[in-house]
Design an enzyme around this catalytic site. Structure first.
Site, PDB file in Angstrom:
ATOM      1  N   ASP A 333      -2.715  -0.270   8.026  1.00 23.02           N
ATOM      2  CA  ASP A 333      -2.669   0.565   6.840  1.00 23.02           C
ATOM      3  C   ASP A 333      -3.423  -0.156   5.722  1.00 23.02           C
ATOM      4  OD1 ASP A 333      -1.899   2.601   5.132  1.00 23.02           O
ATOM      5  OD2 ASP A 333      -0.061   1.578   4.535  1.00 23.02           O
ATOM      6  N   ASP A 642       4.023   2.436   7.060  1.00 27.40           N
ATOM      7  CA  ASP A 642       5.191   2.440   6.185  1.00 27.40           C
ATOM      8  C   ASP A 642       5.816   3.816   6.039  1.00 27.40           C
ATOM      9  OD1 ASP A 642       3.234   3.674   4.765  1.00 27.40           O
ATOM     10  OD2 ASP A 642       3.290   2.357   3.025  1.00 27.40           O
TER      11      ASP A 642
END
Length: 911
Positions: A333, A642
């Protein structure tokens, strides 16, 4: 009426069309009776609970493993020999492993529970023209739902009204900046992050109010689709578990063949009785089974867990420690992992100069430079004007939390506050000097924020902040440090704006003008006062989330270790490309967006997954398919994430890594490792620890197995030589050797420090065997050396004195001494250890040898131990022979290593 949750692109249709489609009304919503009927048709707005195994089914599944079968069989056979302590130890090891597995079994169910928990428990709806609060599970397609700041959206809504509405969609898209919502339709092919007229279930309203019609509930929502993906994803076995399964099968087969061969040889060749040879074969199998190996491996992994925890990586599943050391690709990410997740003004364009802004994050530290030369507000007074507008036309705050600064409010506004501080303007002091009288909040429709201020001398001023093209249209002048206010060249400013936007910056323009002229009412601020124009443009700000400096170094380190990095982000392709360059992912890294990936076949997916470096604007399905495509090419994939949207890919990856500080519970439950600091550099540290853990696992195995091989050979040789009644080591003495070697010696190898070259090696190949031919040869060599030393001294003593107890005491001590010297060989499986670091680099090894000396002293000389194990006192000459045999083992193994290194230097294949 269209059924909620279908694949229809409601974001591409007008609000009125969607209301008509669901038979709803903008003022009255559904009727209570109609809502009840739809609830019966569609069912509750809740994600279904998956079928669960009963506790005893999950418990029994923990014993379905080849090594466990071998250990259970060993426990039965050991008990049949009357060795109840040994049998108890084996059973305890099996139960411990089963308990660990049982604790981990419910991880997938907990992932789905975490996703279900994201649905709001209550919702505000309009029914029969009245606003009421109902349980979220009672929402139905067509319901009119009211949302406002702080609300968690309970179903997928097509917005029909939006007033300054901003929604945090990070759980679904990974994008940290709240999204401004509109009511106008967007393209049917728009990705989730671009569906500005949809408020998705599980997202949170951060600002403003809105009204939306429910278009999907339960499994039909985007959140429900992710839950369905989670339920369909099969978790992969870790490389370690796969290798241990193969290793266990080979070990089982080898032990059974050895025991059967011993039985056949003893009965057919030596003429021993079948019953007698059966017990001998059983004893040989018990001696050969490394019953302490599973516990030792568990302890090695547990120590790896502790080390990773010390470096901010929390391991939720033991085998993941080793798995991370074998990854070949890390799909990371961007926001907060590779970048700081703190918006920062990096560029400042004025009519006077193009400024670079130093300092990263929200900390009010840094300065300005032009062409590499420092620039100060004294030299460029316009910087103070810019800073004043940045501080006053602002509704956010910066708060010091220890040594960190955190934003309260919009991240873009927080970046402007940090900019003002760097120019020496304090927001509170500026607010006292120029109190605010009125404000026009930022809304997507007009794309600007304006504030009205007065000073204490009667002056009034309108400050303006917003999208460059919108603010430029309201400006008639630009401010220059030397030339003052002069007519503006909007075309030139737009060209400058496009240039810094191409570098991945988000843009805001800052402007001001005096109030009170041309009929302005200085007491209030209306749209007409702003739309009248005449503003003076002060600056364009280029804002971005800067890369972490430690992440740049970690990426370089990972690439040096043969690990490829791929960035997966919810950002737009241009921004992602610029960040990728800054991170060192290449001079011109290839970027693919979610739209590029739609409709690709399996082979095309594998091709683009291997080739591209950055994936922007991707959906949960894209992330999952990316992982699967890389795995299909034989890659070992680590995936970071996340949000709820990351959970399916996290679960499918060989190693799922969730963010601990900002990660959702769904992401954490789907992962094997949680980063407490959300930092990519921690992943690089964890990879290093994972590789070191695997090396330590091999060292432990290479130390334990020769002990069992030597013991088995000691049971076999009397049969071969026809002296079965005179076993060189008794079963109780075998138990002692196993205990001291595993507890006092082998476990010190679990504490081995990380070798310096571990991150300069390429990742292990997917099909690499746990024991390479080189290690198998080493195992056989050391087993033979241990037998030669122990059995040779046994025969020598038995021939000299005829004292069987004394000969056995020497044999046991020789076997243990050989393992103690061999412990230092195992510290480096290929490199030499006859140096200061090799002999003293692991203090735990030195301590374990010291403990072993005490234990063997008690074993040999303490009367209770002599009575239990049948040992007798030994003299100094006996110990010299024992130590000499141990030294010989150390030197022979070092010679074998030297020969292996010589072969490698000559270009022989690595064994």
């Amino acid at each position: 009426m269209q059924e909620g949750g279908s694949e229809r692109a409601y974001h591409a249709e007008s609000a009125d069309a969607v209301l008509a489609l669901f038979g709803s009304d903008r003022r009255g919503g559904l009727s209570a009776a109609g809502a009840a009927q739809r609830l019966r048709e569609h069912g509750p707005n809740a994600l279904p609970e998956p079928p669960r195994k009963r506790w005893w089914q999950r418990a029994l599944a923990q014993f379905h493993d080849v090594l466990i079968y071998v250990l259970l069989a060993a426990a039965v056979l050991t008990a049949s020999l009357g060795q109840w302590v040994d049998a108890g130890v084996i059973v305890a090891v099996v139960l411990l492993n089963a308990a660990i597995g049982l604790v981990q079994e419910g991880k997938a169910e907990r992932s789905l529970e975490a996703i279900r928990s994201l649905l709001s428990p209550r919702a505000t709806v309009v029914r029969d023209g009245r606003t009421r609060e109902v349980p979220a599970r009672d929402l139905v397609p067509g319901d009119l739902v009211v949302v406002q700041s702080g609300d968690k959206v309970a179903a997928d809504l097509r917005l029909v009204e939006a007033r300054s509405l901003q929604v945090d969609e990070s759980a679904l898209t990974g994008e940290s900046v709240p999204v401004s919502k509109l009511t106008e339709p967007v393209a049917s092919a728009a990705s989730i992050g671009d569906r500005r007229c949809i408020a998705h279930a599980g997202t949170v309203v951060t600002h403003g109010q809105g009204l939306g019609v429910v278009v999907a509930t339960a499994r039909g929502t985007e959140l429900g689709r992710i839950g369905a993906l989670m339920a369909s994803v099969q978790e992969l076995r870790t490389p370690l578990l796969a290798r241990l399964e193969v290793f266990g099968r080979w070990l089982t087969a080898a032990i059974l063949v050895l025991a059967a061969g011993t039985f056949a040889f003893g009965t057919l060749v030596r003429g021993f009785g079948a019953a007698e040879m059966f017990m001998t074969a059983v004893g040989l199998a018990v001696a050969a089974i490394p019953e302490g190996l599973p516990a030792a491996l568990t302890i090695v992994l547990a120590i790896g867990v502790q080390r990773m925890a010390g470096r901010n990586a929390i391991v939720r599943r033991l085998p993941a420690v080793e798995s991370l050391g074998s990854v070949t690709v890390i799909c990371s990410d961007k926001t907060g992992t590779l970048t700081r997740n703190e918006m920062t003004v990096r560029r400042l364009l004025t009519a006077s100069a193009d400024f670079e802004v130093d300092g990263a994050g929200y900390a009010p530290h840094g300065g300005f430079s032009v062409g590499g030369e420092r620039a100060t507000p004294e030299e460029f007074p316009l910087l103070v004007d810019v800073a004043r507008v940045a501080a006053l036309c602002n509704d956010s705050r910066l708060v010091a939390q220890g040594d960190r600064w955190e934003a309260e409010g919009d991240p873009m506004e927080a970046a402007l506050l940090a900019l003002a501080a760097k120019a020496g303007v304090d927001a509170d002091e500026a607010g006292e000097a120029w109190p605010r009288d009125d404000v026009i909040p930022f809304e997507s429709e007009h794309r600007f924020m304006a504030t009205l201020h007065h000073d204490h001398r009667g002056g009034r001023r309108i400050l303006l902040k917003g999208a460059p093209e919108r603010v430029l249209a309201l400006c008639g002048f630009e401010r220059h440090d030397a030339l003052g206010d002069r007519p503006i060249d909007c075309a030139a400013w737009l060209e400058r704006a496009r240039a810094i936007a191409a570098d991945g910056h988000r843009l805001l323009a800052l402007a001001e003008r005096e109030a009170g002229d041309d009929g302005d009412d200085g007491a209030a601020l209306g749209f007409d006062a702003v739309e009248r124009g005449g503003f003076v443009l002060l600056a364009l700000t280029g804002i971005s989330d800067p890369p972490r400096e430690e992440a740049i170094r970690a990426i370089e380190r990972c690439r040096g270790a043969g690990i490829r990095i791929k960035m997966v982000t919810g950002d737009h392709a241009v921004t992602a490309h610029a960040i990728g360059r800054a991170l060192g992912l290449g001079d011109d890294p290839e970027v693919l967006s979610g739209a590029d990936l739609e409709g690709l076949g399996e082979q095309d997916w594998q091709r683009v997954a291997d080739r591209a470096t950055i994936f922007a604007r991707v959906s949960p399905e894209h992330k999952l398919r990316l992982v699967e495509a890389l795995q299909a090419r034989g890659e070992q994939v680590a995936m970071t994430g996340d949000g709820v949207n990351d959970a399916p890919a996290l679960r499918r990856a060989d190693v799922g890594i969730a963010m601990g500080a900002r990660g959702t519970e769904a992401a954490k439950e789907a992962s094997e490792i949680v980063l407490s600091d959300d930092n990519f550099a921690t992943i690089a540290h964890a990879v290093e620890e994972g590789r070191a853990t695997y090396e330590n696992l091999k060292k432990v195995i290479m130390h334990i197995l020769p002990t069992n091989g030597g013991e088995a050979a000691m049971m076999l040789l009397p049969v071969v030589f026809g002296t079965q009644a005179l076993l060189p080591i008794t079963p109780t003495q075998i138990l002692w050797v196993n205990m001291v070697c595993v507890v006092a010696l082998t476990l010190s190898l679990a504490m081995e420090p990380v070798e310096s070259a571990v991150m300069r090696r390429p990742p292990r190949k997917t099909g690499e065997r746990l024991l390479s031919p080189m290690l198998l040869w080493r195992l056989l060599l050391v087993s033979a050396l241990l037998v030669a030393a122990s059995y040779g001294l046994y025969l020598h003593e038995l021939g000299d004195s005829g004292d069987l107890a004394r000969a056995r005491t020497i044999a046991v001590n020789a076997l243990v001494a050989g393992e103690a010297f061999y412990l230092f060989n195992c510290r480096h499986l290929k490199e030499p250890v006859l140096n200061l670091e090799g002999l003293t680099g692991n203090p735990w090894a030195l301590l374990s040898v010291a403990v072993l000396v005490l234990l063997q002293g008690a074993f040999t000389y303490a009367p209770p131990m002599q009575a239990l194990f049948g040992t007798v006192d030994l003299g100094a000459a006996d110990w010299l022979k024992i130590l000499g045999a141990g030294c010989a083992i150390l030197l022979v193994v070092e010679l074998d290593k030297a020969a292996m290194r010589w072969r490698l230097r000559r270009g022989a294949p690595a064994a």
